[in-house]
Write a protein that holds these residues in place. Structure first.
Motif, short mmCIF file in Angstrom:
data_model
loop_
_atom_site.label_atom_id
_atom_site.label_comp_id
_atom_site.label_asym_id
_atom_site.label_seq_id
_atom_site.Cartn_x
_atom_site.Cartn_y
_atom_site.Cartn_z
N ARG A 68 70.83 18.60 -44.15
CA ARG A 68 68.83 18.01 -43.17
C ARG A 68 68.23 17.86 -44.20
NH1 ARG A 68 70.66 16.70 -37.72
NH2 ARG A 68 69.40 14.80 -37.97
N VAL A 69 67.59 16.48 -44.82
CA VAL A 69 66.29 17.28 -45.45
C VAL A 69 65.17 16.23 -44.92
CG1 VAL A 69 67.20 18.53 -47.54
CG2 VAL A 69 66.83 16.08 -47.42
N PHE A 70 64.16 16.42 -45.60
CA PHE A 70 63.12 15.57 -45.31
C PHE A 70 62.98 14.79 -46.30
CE2 PHE A 70 60.74 19.26 -42.74
CZ PHE A 70 61.41 18.84 -42.21
N THR A 71 63.59 13.38 -46.09
CA THR A 71 64.29 11.95 -47.18
C THR A 71 62.40 11.52 -47.57
OG1 THR A 71 64.35 10.72 -45.51
CG2 THR A 71 66.23 11.76 -46.74
N SER A 72 61.51 11.15 -47.33
CA SER A 72 60.32 10.99 -48.01
C SER A 72 60.00 12.31 -48.38
CB SER A 72 59.40 10.78 -46.69
OG SER A 72 59.04 11.32 -45.80
N ALA A 73 59.79 13.53 -48.80
CA ALA A 73 59.14 14.35 -49.55
C ALA A 73 59.72 15.10 -51.17
CB ALA A 73 59.00 16.07 -48.50
N ASP A 74 58.97 15.26 -51.41
CA ASP A 74 59.79 15.67 -52.76
C ASP A 74 60.43 17.01 -52.82
OD1 ASP A 74 57.99 17.48 -52.68
OD2 ASP A 74 56.45 16.85 -54.83
N ASP A 104 58.05 19.73 -51.72
CA ASP A 104 57.56 20.24 -50.54
C ASP A 104 58.86 20.10 -49.05
OD1 ASP A 104 54.87 19.66 -51.42
OD2 ASP A 104 54.60 17.38 -50.85
N ASN A 105 59.74 20.27 -49.07
CA ASN A 105 61.02 20.27 -48.12
C ASN A 105 60.81 22.07 -48.72
OD1 ASN A 105 62.86 18.48 -47.34
ND2 ASN A 105 62.31 17.43 -49.20
N ALA A 157 58.03 23.29 -46.48
CA ALA A 157 57.54 22.63 -45.24
C ALA A 157 58.44 24.43 -44.36
CB ALA A 157 58.68 22.08 -44.98
N GLU A 185 67.46 23.57 -48.36
CA GLU A 185 67.87 23.43 -46.59
C GLU A 185 67.49 25.37 -47.23
OE1 GLU A 185 70.84 22.04 -44.02
OE2 GLU A 185 69.48 22.82 -42.38
N ALA A 244 64.77 26.69 -47.41
CA ALA A 244 62.98 26.79 -46.57
C ALA A 244 63.48 27.51 -45.13
CB ALA A 244 63.62 24.93 -46.36
N MET A 286 51.64 16.26 -43.16
CA MET A 286 53.58 16.95 -43.88
C MET A 286 53.92 16.74 -42.26
SD MET A 286 53.46 20.09 -46.40
CE MET A 286 55.18 20.84 -46.62
N ASP A 327 60.44 12.03 -40.42
CA ASP A 327 61.66 11.59 -40.77
C ASP A 327 62.88 12.56 -40.41
OD1 ASP A 327 60.49 10.67 -43.33
OD2 ASP A 327 60.48 12.52 -44.41
N LEU A 342 65.08 17.97 -37.53
CA LEU A 342 65.29 19.96 -38.69
C LEU A 342 63.25 20.05 -38.58
CD1 LEU A 342 65.73 20.84 -41.43
CD2 LEU A 342 65.25 19.23 -42.61
N ARG A 392 61.59 23.73 -38.36
CA ARG A 392 60.93 24.37 -38.93
C ARG A 392 59.03 24.72 -37.84
NH1 ARG A 392 63.86 24.86 -41.48
NH2 ARG A 392 65.13 23.81 -43.13
N TRP A 449 55.27 13.01 -50.97
CA TRP A 449 55.47 12.46 -49.52
C TRP A 449 55.10 11.44 -49.45
CZ3 TRP A 449 56.84 15.38 -45.85
CH2 TRP A 449 57.13 16.86 -45.89
#
Lengths: 254, 335
Positions: free
Chosen positions: A97-103, A106-107, A110, A164, A167, B192, B199, B203, B207, B333
């Motif tokens: 799983r990743v935050f898809t709207s973040a680069d 930034d992932n 996080a 992942e 992070a 963020m 998203d 997940l 975090r 972002w």
């Protein structure tokens, strides 16, 4: 509920009679084991044996039907995932799983949310500067420099596994569940990852490693717990466990 | 962190300057009052987008907060004339609406995606029933009328907001406050965290972020900003009716957010202006107005599924290609 048992001395994580059923199928059937502080335990078993369900129940994603979990001697059964992450119980996901709207960067940054006070999201530049510096070091080490500014939704599956993992490291884990960390990662990076896991272990972090690649498991782990059809069928030193006929049967078939 | 490119900050500055001089260029009262409504909708749409676009929760309860602000201002201003003035009314709106948002949000965020939309719709309908039937408080369909002009006290005096131009600048200030608040949140670590929850809530929780805590923060901030728009609208229209809670407002806001581009400040602001002024322009073709509106809407959503944001992004890419020597804009972002 199970009878209250006295906490095992010096256990980082105690899993006590954990059960979980989905629509009548027993995914976990009274599984109990203890992970001692600083230990690197391999959790293995065939597909569908309940490994991921166990992680979900321990990390607050699923609520177990029965049984309890203790972290450093204190019950954490039924606590939500975000509170467990704040206590240093960190996991990676098998289906990455990743935050898809973040680069990519930034992932990884996080991970810093797990270590910052909730009231300080906005007002703690020092924390975020330190987190970003650590993220940059990990990015270089894990070979992610070229995709650093790319959206995490646009990088390969193996790279997402690395994101992942990185992070997770920034969450400052005390106990880390790694759910198939090297699956689909290219051999060179898999080696880097193995070194990273060993370094984490040497730094004193307790680790539970779920992995199908037995070579990796036997290379890293000091102890193995084997699940089959939601039941714990073995628990002990790798050589002894792998020699057991029931483990051979579960893995290789009759 | 997201940093605006030079062309983007220039565009925002130009838009602000244009908004500031507008009442001196356009003097037809009808045009100015249309611009005032456009700014009310900019405030509402931008704050609505905080919930829909940035945290990913499809709330249908936004008019509740707008209506709360309007009724709060109307009641304060009519029960003890000439009322306590703007600052007190604004405080009651901006501090009360988040409490209302918590009362709605705490139970509603226990529901999953689609049930959440239905749950908030339920609260919106309850608010309508209250406005229509609690006659002693709201006068129901008879409306609260003859609301005095907004009284803006400042050190050394009180300014009565009576002219259109004055009203325009008050609502412009509110709209700028809303846009600036959302922009600051979006660029901060809080933004963020919002995007992380949108998203992938699972997940985000891994975090250490509480998805529901983040959702409630977005919901309460959004409620406060919408209520502030309500305070202004009550005095500007001089009458507050149950229509402030109309579901038509929700529909219009949904159009603005989705045609603008959910989570895109520039897209949503543009859509709010376009979809307030557009229907007014279409009054020229009286009978065909709604038909044309529907056709334009259909065309926009099929041609640009990601809305105006898609157009802006394409324009931005074309611009940076033309000056390919220049540094690429950071797109961190951004959906």
């Amino acid at each position: 509920m199970e009878a209250v048992t006295t906490p095992a001395r010096g256990a980082a994580l105690e899993i006590d009679g954990l059960s979980k059923a989905f629509y009548g199928t027993r995914a976990l059937d009274r599984v109990s084991f203890v992970v001692r502080p600083g230990e690197l335990v391999g959790l293995i078993g065939p597909n569908g044996s309940g490994k991921t369900t166990l992680i979900d129940c321990v990390t607050g994603v699923l609520r177990p039907d029965d049984g309890g979990v203790r972290l450093d001697g204190r019950s954490i059964t039924g606590l939500p995932a975000h509170r467990l992450a704040k206590r240093g119980l960190i996991r990676t996901f098998q289906q990455v799983r990743v935050f898809t709207s973040a680069d990519v960067r930034d992932n990884i940054v996080a991970g810093g949310f797990a270590t910052v006070l909730p009231s300080r999201y906005l007002f703690n530049p020092a924390h975020w500067a330190a987190t970003a510096a650590r993220a940059d070091a990990l990015i270089a080490e894990l070979g992610l420099s070229r995709v650093r500014g790319t959206s995490a939704g646009h990088v390969s599956y193996g790279q997402r596994k690395l994101i992942e993992f990185a992070a997770g490291l920034l969450c400052d884990p005390r106990l880390m569940f790694l759910d198939e960390p090297v699956a689909a990662v290219n051999p060179t990076l898999a080696l880097t990852m193995r070194q990273r896991i060993r370094a984490l272990h040497e730094a004193g972090v307790t680790i539970v490693l779920v992995e199908h690649n037995l070579e990796v498991v036997l290379d890293l782990c000091e102890r193995l717990v084997v699940l089959d059809h939601g039941v714990k069928i073995a628990d002990g030193p790798p050589a002894d466990v792998m020699a057991l006929p029931e483990v051979q049967e579960a893995y290789l078939g009759r | 962190m997201v940093r605006l490119g030079a062309s983007q900050s220039f565009a925002w500055t130009a838009a602000l300057v244009a908004a500031l001089v507008l009442p001196f260029i356009v003097t037809v009262p009808y045009y100015i009052s249309t611009a005032i409504f456009a700014l009310i909708y900019v405030t509402l749409a931008v704050s609505f987008d905080l919930v829909v676009g940035r945290i990913g929760a499809l709330s249908l309860a936004q008019p509740v907060f707008y209506g709360y602000g309007a009724y709060a201002a109307a009641l304060l201003a009519t029960h003890a004339r000439p009322g306590p003035g703007f600052w007190i009314e604004a405080a009651v709106a901006v501090l009360g609406a988040p409490l209302l948002a918590l009362a709605i949000g705490i139970p509603a965020f226990r529901l999953s995606l689609h049930s959440f939309a239905m749950g908030t719709l339920g609260f919106a309908l309850i608010a309508q029933l209250v406005a229509n039937n609690w006659l002693d408080l709201t006068r129901g369909p008879m409306c609260i009328s003859a609301i005095a002009p907004l009284r803006l006290s400042y050190p050394g005096g009180v300014l009565q907001i009576v002219t259109l131009r004055q009203s325009y600048y008050v609502v412009l200030a509110i709209a700028v406050l809303a846009v600036a608040s959302v922009a600051l949140i979006a660029r901060s670590r809080l933004g963020m965290a919002f995007r992380a929850v949108r998203d992938d809530p699972l997940l985000a929780a891994a975090r250490g972020l509480s998805p529901n805590q983040m959702r409630l923060i977005a919901f309460t901030v959004s409620a406060g900003l919408s209520a502030l728009a309500g305070v202004f609208a009550a005095h500007f229209e001089t009458v507050v009716c149950p229509s402030y809670l109309d579901l038509g407002i929700t529909v219009l806001l949904l159009i603005m957010v989705f045609v603008g581009g959910a989570g895109s400040l520039r897209g949503v602001v543009t859509a709010a202006v376009v979809f307030t002024i557009g229907p007014e322009l279409l009054r020229l073709v009286a009978a065909w107005r709604l038909v044309l509106f529907g056709i334009i809407l259909l065309f926009t959503v099929t041609a640009f599924p990601d809305g105006f944001e898609q157009l802006y992004a394409a324009a931005g890419r074309a611009l940076s290609r033309r000056r390919s020597a220049g540094p690429a804009e950071e797109q961190a972002w951004k959906p």
